[in-house]
Design a protein around this motif. Structure first.
Motif, PDB file in Angstrom:
ATOM      1  N   GLU A   1      -3.124   9.855   3.268  1.00 16.23           N
ATOM      2  CA  GLU A   1      -3.021   8.501   2.720  1.00 16.23           C
ATOM      3  C   GLU A   1      -2.364   7.545   3.715  1.00 16.23           C
ATOM      4  O   GLU A   1      -1.617   6.648   3.324  1.00 16.23           O
ATOM      5  CB  GLU A   1      -2.240   8.514   1.404  1.00 16.23           C
ATOM      6  CG  GLU A   1      -2.953   9.205   0.258  1.00 16.23           C
ATOM      7  CD  GLU A   1      -2.218   9.051  -1.064  1.00 16.23           C
ATOM      8  OE1 GLU A   1      -1.246   8.279  -1.119  1.00 16.23           O
ATOM      9  OE2 GLU A   1      -2.620   9.697  -2.043  1.00 16.23           O
ATOM     10  N   VAL A   2      -2.623   7.750   4.990  1.00 15.75           N
ATOM     11  CA  VAL A   2      -2.112   6.838   6.015  1.00 15.75           C
ATOM     12  C   VAL A   2      -3.226   6.533   7.012  1.00 15.75           C
ATOM     13  O   VAL A   2      -4.129   7.352   7.226  1.00 15.75           O
ATOM     14  CB  VAL A   2      -0.896   7.434   6.771  1.00 15.75           C
ATOM     15  CG1 VAL A   2       0.323   7.463   5.884  1.00 15.75           C
ATOM     16  CG2 VAL A   2      -1.216   8.830   7.293  1.00 15.75           C
ATOM     17  N   ASN A   3      -3.153   5.361   7.605  1.00 18.85           N
ATOM     18  CA  ASN A   3      -4.125   4.932   8.602  1.00 18.85           C
ATOM     19  C   ASN A   3      -3.573   5.225   9.992  1.00 18.85           C
ATOM     20  O   ASN A   3      -2.473   4.795  10.341  1.00 18.85           O
ATOM     21  CB  ASN A   3      -4.400   3.432   8.437  1.00 18.85           C
ATOM     22  CG  ASN A   3      -5.465   2.935   9.392  1.00 18.85           C
ATOM     23  OD1 ASN A   3      -5.223   2.826  10.589  1.00 18.85           O
ATOM     24  ND2 ASN A   3      -6.633   2.633   8.849  1.00 18.85           N
ATOM     25  N   SER A   4      -4.340   5.972  10.794  1.00 14.56           N
ATOM     26  CA  SER A   4      -3.861   6.368  12.124  1.00 14.56           C
ATOM     27  C   SER A   4      -3.606   5.166  13.026  1.00 14.56           C
ATOM     28  O   SER A   4      -2.629   5.126  13.779  1.00 14.56           O
ATOM     29  CB  SER A   4      -4.888   7.288  12.790  1.00 14.56           C
ATOM     30  OG  SER A   4      -5.015   8.487  12.085  1.00 14.56           O
ATOM     31  N   GLU A   5      -4.473   4.178  12.947  1.00 13.75           N
ATOM     32  CA  GLU A   5      -4.380   3.036  13.861  1.00 13.75           C
ATOM     33  C   GLU A   5      -3.189   2.145  13.549  1.00 13.75           C
ATOM     34  O   GLU A   5      -2.416   1.782  14.443  1.00 13.75           O
ATOM     35  CB  GLU A   5      -5.673   2.230  13.809  1.00 13.75           C
ATOM     36  CG  GLU A   5      -5.746   1.110  14.825  1.00 13.75           C
ATOM     37  CD  GLU A   5      -7.103   0.420  14.811  1.00 13.75           C
ATOM     38  OE1 GLU A   5      -7.250  -0.583  15.532  1.00 13.75           O
ATOM     39  OE2 GLU A   5      -7.993   0.882  14.078  1.00 13.75           O
ATOM     40  N   SER A   6      -3.020   1.824  12.257  1.00 16.30           N
ATOM     41  CA  SER A   6      -1.943   0.905  11.878  1.00 16.30           C
ATOM     42  C   SER A   6      -0.652   1.623  11.526  1.00 16.30           C
ATOM     43  O   SER A   6       0.433   1.029  11.584  1.00 16.30           O
ATOM     44  CB  SER A   6      -2.376   0.053  10.680  1.00 16.30           C
ATOM     45  OG  SER A   6      -2.530   0.870   9.520  1.00 16.30           O
ATOM     46  N   GLY A   7      -0.768   2.901  11.152  1.00 17.13           N
ATOM     47  CA  GLY A   7       0.402   3.641  10.706  1.00 17.13           C
ATOM     48  C   GLY A   7       0.824   3.308   9.294  1.00 17.13           C
ATOM     49  O   GLY A   7       1.853   3.794   8.810  1.00 17.13           O
ATOM     50  N   GLU A   8       0.043   2.473   8.600  1.00 17.72           N
ATOM     51  CA  GLU A   8       0.399   2.037   7.249  1.00 17.72           C
ATOM     52  C   GLU A   8      -0.268   2.904   6.184  1.00 17.72           C
ATOM     53  O   GLU A   8      -1.196   3.670   6.458  1.00 17.72           O
ATOM     54  CB  GLU A   8      -0.010   0.568   7.069  1.00 17.72           C
ATOM     55  CG  GLU A   8       0.722  -0.387   8.000  1.00 17.72           C
ATOM     56  CD  GLU A   8       0.270  -1.822   7.817  1.00 17.72           C
ATOM     57  OE1 GLU A   8      -0.720  -2.037   7.076  1.00 17.72           O
ATOM     58  OE2 GLU A   8       0.901  -2.722   8.399  1.00 17.72           O
ATOM     59  N   ARG A   9       0.210   2.736   4.963  1.00 17.75           N
ATOM     60  CA  ARG A   9      -0.324   3.476   3.816  1.00 17.75           C
ATOM     61  C   ARG A   9      -1.777   3.077   3.561  1.00 17.75           C
ATOM     62  O   ARG A   9      -2.153   1.911   3.695  1.00 17.75           O
ATOM     63  CB  ARG A   9       0.521   3.178   2.567  1.00 17.75           C
ATOM     64  CG  ARG A   9       0.123   3.938   1.300  1.00 17.75           C
ATOM     65  CD  ARG A   9       0.615   5.354   1.342  1.00 17.75           C
ATOM     66  NE  ARG A   9       0.296   6.065   0.100  1.00 17.75           N
ATOM     67  CZ  ARG A   9       1.181   6.260  -0.885  1.00 17.75           C
ATOM     68  NH1 ARG A   9       2.409   5.770  -0.771  1.00 17.75           N
ATOM     69  NH2 ARG A   9       0.844   6.923  -1.962  1.00 17.75           N
ATOM     70  N   ALA A  10      -2.609   4.055   3.212  1.00 22.02           N
ATOM     71  CA  ALA A  10      -4.015   3.812   2.881  1.00 22.02           C
ATOM     72  C   ALA A  10      -4.338   4.524   1.576  1.00 22.02           C
ATOM     73  O   ALA A  10      -3.597   5.415   1.144  1.00 22.02           O
ATOM     74  CB  ALA A  10      -4.917   4.316   4.014  1.00 22.02           C
ATOM     75  N   TYR A  11      -5.434   4.154   0.942  1.00 22.87           N
ATOM     76  CA  TYR A  11      -5.806   4.810  -0.304  1.00 22.87           C
ATOM     77  C   TYR A  11      -6.448   6.167  -0.009  1.00 22.87           C
ATOM     78  O   TYR A  11      -7.111   6.364   1.007  1.00 22.87           O
ATOM     79  CB  TYR A  11      -6.753   3.935  -1.132  1.00 22.87           C
ATOM     80  CG  TYR A  11      -8.134   3.727  -0.538  1.00 22.87           C
ATOM     81  CD1 TYR A  11      -9.161   4.611  -0.798  1.00 22.87           C
ATOM     82  CD2 TYR A  11      -8.403   2.621   0.276  1.00 22.87           C
ATOM     83  CE1 TYR A  11     -10.439   4.423  -0.263  1.00 22.87           C
ATOM     84  CE2 TYR A  11      -9.661   2.427   0.823  1.00 22.87           C
ATOM     85  CZ  TYR A  11     -10.667   3.331   0.547  1.00 22.87           C
ATOM     86  OH  TYR A  11     -11.921   3.154   1.088  1.00 22.87           O
TER      87      TYR A  11
END
Length: 462
Positions: free
Chosen positions: A118-128
């Motif tokens: 549940e994280v985005n590799s590029e931004s490092g932010e939470r993802a669904y």
């Protein structure tokens, strides 16, 4: 109970000190062994109270230990262990439905530790959760967005409650299905707080029936594919596209539950006439639902594809978190979609390989297995024609020609032979027909043929 009888009951401390029990403690841990041991002691107490005679305290101990070992063996046998599916039902619900491709199995191992969930590799932010499969579904089906939950029944409840609660949803009487485990669609409607409005008749439902049933309380039209049964003869029902056009003309939503989860029209599945995600989405359905562990050939999952605005509503509903897919199944689904995307499903998915196997190849495998097994004590092996089926609530009414090995016993019943095969490690599950155990090879992975031979010999004996 007399004092003499009580003296025959061994103490927990004495039993726990025995070597047999100590080895069980090392493997299973103290809690479950103590629980099962207490049950065995109570069983002995009931035996003695009912007048069963024991020669000595040592005999009582041996009996309790035998019962304990039997219970612990049952614990091992009841794990989700490897089974050779020789039932002829390719998607056997009791045996795990679709066998996974090698790539999907490797993906599960890779995701078993810390993984990108549940994280985005590029931004490092939470993802669904599930963003990893969005592009695959969009490219393969034409959907705007997707949401993956743990199974298709859960997807149905989520969709109805989040989008239609307190309102009516129209459905044909011929589609009020009952799925495995006695779960019925009307009960799912009730759970979701949605009013089910039946239209048409059991065998014939026309577009005009839906049109006449629409009121100010109507929220949507739902089409449910009858994947686990067939109505044949004098029948009629509108297509998904026709229902979508009517729904949109009247300001309603249209949902299509295709059930068996075929992604797009595939030559291997063409003869079964099953609906697919791509066709339904192209036809205008707002949301399309299906299973991941049927014709998709992947893990258990409830797949919801369609309009982005509706998917967003579902994604933010509290039930979505309750029903979300776990990381291991998501990893397996991603690997399975990659197989479909590169066009290698016929070579990599076990289900597709089973469906493509021709009768001559199945006969050759059967002859090889019979030759390798050789002669067995009181059991004869015979190669016979068979009829397999896809199963798992898919492709009902479409028998698949197959080849089976029939096991005939001259000294015991077919039920006993079948049980011996099921209780072995690894287990073989077949089916019983005409007083024989049939091992249908269409549902057996050809890589398991050698193991099948070894297990037959070990479970039945020479």
């Amino acid at each position: 109970m007399s004092d003499d009888i009580r003296q025959l009951i061994p103490s927990m401390t004495r039993l726990l000190a025995r070597p047999e029990v100590r080895s069980l403690l090392a493997w299973f841990g103290p809690d479950i062994v103590r629980m099962k041991l207490q049950g065995a002691i109570e069983r002995l107490r009931q035996h003695l109270a009912n007048g069963v005679l024991m020669g000595s305290k040592s005999d009582s101990e041996q009996l309790v230990i035998r019962w304990l070992v039997s219970e612990m063996d049952r614990c091992l046998l009841n794990t989700p262990r490897k089974v050779i599916n020789a039932t002829g039902v390719l998607l056997h619900t009791g045996l795990g439905r679709a066998p996974l491709a090698d790539a999907a199995r490797k993906a599960i191992l890779d995701a078993a530790g810390a993984c990108l969930l549940e994280v985005n590799s590029e931004s490092g932010e939470r993802a669904y959760r599930g963003f990893q499969v969005h592009d695959f579904f969009e490219a393969l089906t034409g959907c705007e967005d997707c949401l993956i939950v743990n199974n298709n029944a859960g997807a149905t409840v989520l969709l109805l409650q989040a989008l239609c609660q307190g309102r009516e949803v129209l459905i044909s009487r011929s589609q009020l299905v009952e799925i495995g485990g006695s779960f019925r669609l009307p009960e799912i409607f009730q759970t979701a707080g949605v009013v089910l409005r039946e239209v048409g008749t059991t065998n014939r439902t026309h577009l005009r029936d839906y049109a006449a049933a629409i009121t100010e309380r109507t929220a949507a039209i739902l089409r449910v594919h009858a994947s686990n049964f067939r109505i044949v003869g004098f029948t009629a029902e509108p297509s998904s596209g026709e229902l979508a056009a009517l729904a949109h003309a009247r300001g309603l939503m249209m949902f299509d539950d295709i059930g068996s989860g075929q992604l797009f029209a595939n030559p291997v599945l063409a003869s079964f006439g099953e609906p697919d995600f791509r066709t339904s989405i192209t036809g205008g359905a707002d949301l399309v639902l299906g299973s991941g562990d049927k014709l998709l050939g992947g893990p258990q999952a409830g797949i919801i594809l369609g309009r982005s605005s509706l998917i967003q509503t579902l994604r933010h509903h509290p039930l979505a978190r309750c029903l979300r897919i776990d990381k291991l199944n998501l990893a397996a689904l991603h690997a399975t979609l990659l197989i479909h995307a590169r066009g290698t499903a016929t070579d990599e998915l076990p289900l597709y390989q089973m469906l493509q196997a021709d009768i001559s190849a199945l006969n050759q495998r059967a002859e090889s297995i019979v030759a390798q097994v050789g002669s067995l004590r009181d059991v004869t092996l015979q190669i016979v024609p068979s009829i397999a089926e896809v199963g798992g609530g898919s492709c009902a009414g479409h028998p698949v020609p197959s080849v089976a090995i029939a096991l005939h016993s001259s000294s015991t019943s077919a039920q006993t032979v079948a049980r011996n095969l099921r209780m072995h490690v690894p287990a073989i599950w077949g089916r019983i027909e005409a007083a024989a155990v049939l091992l249908d090879l269409r549902s057996v992975d050809r890589c398991d043929d050698q193991l099948l031979c070894q297990t037959i010999k070990a479970a039945i004996g020479r």
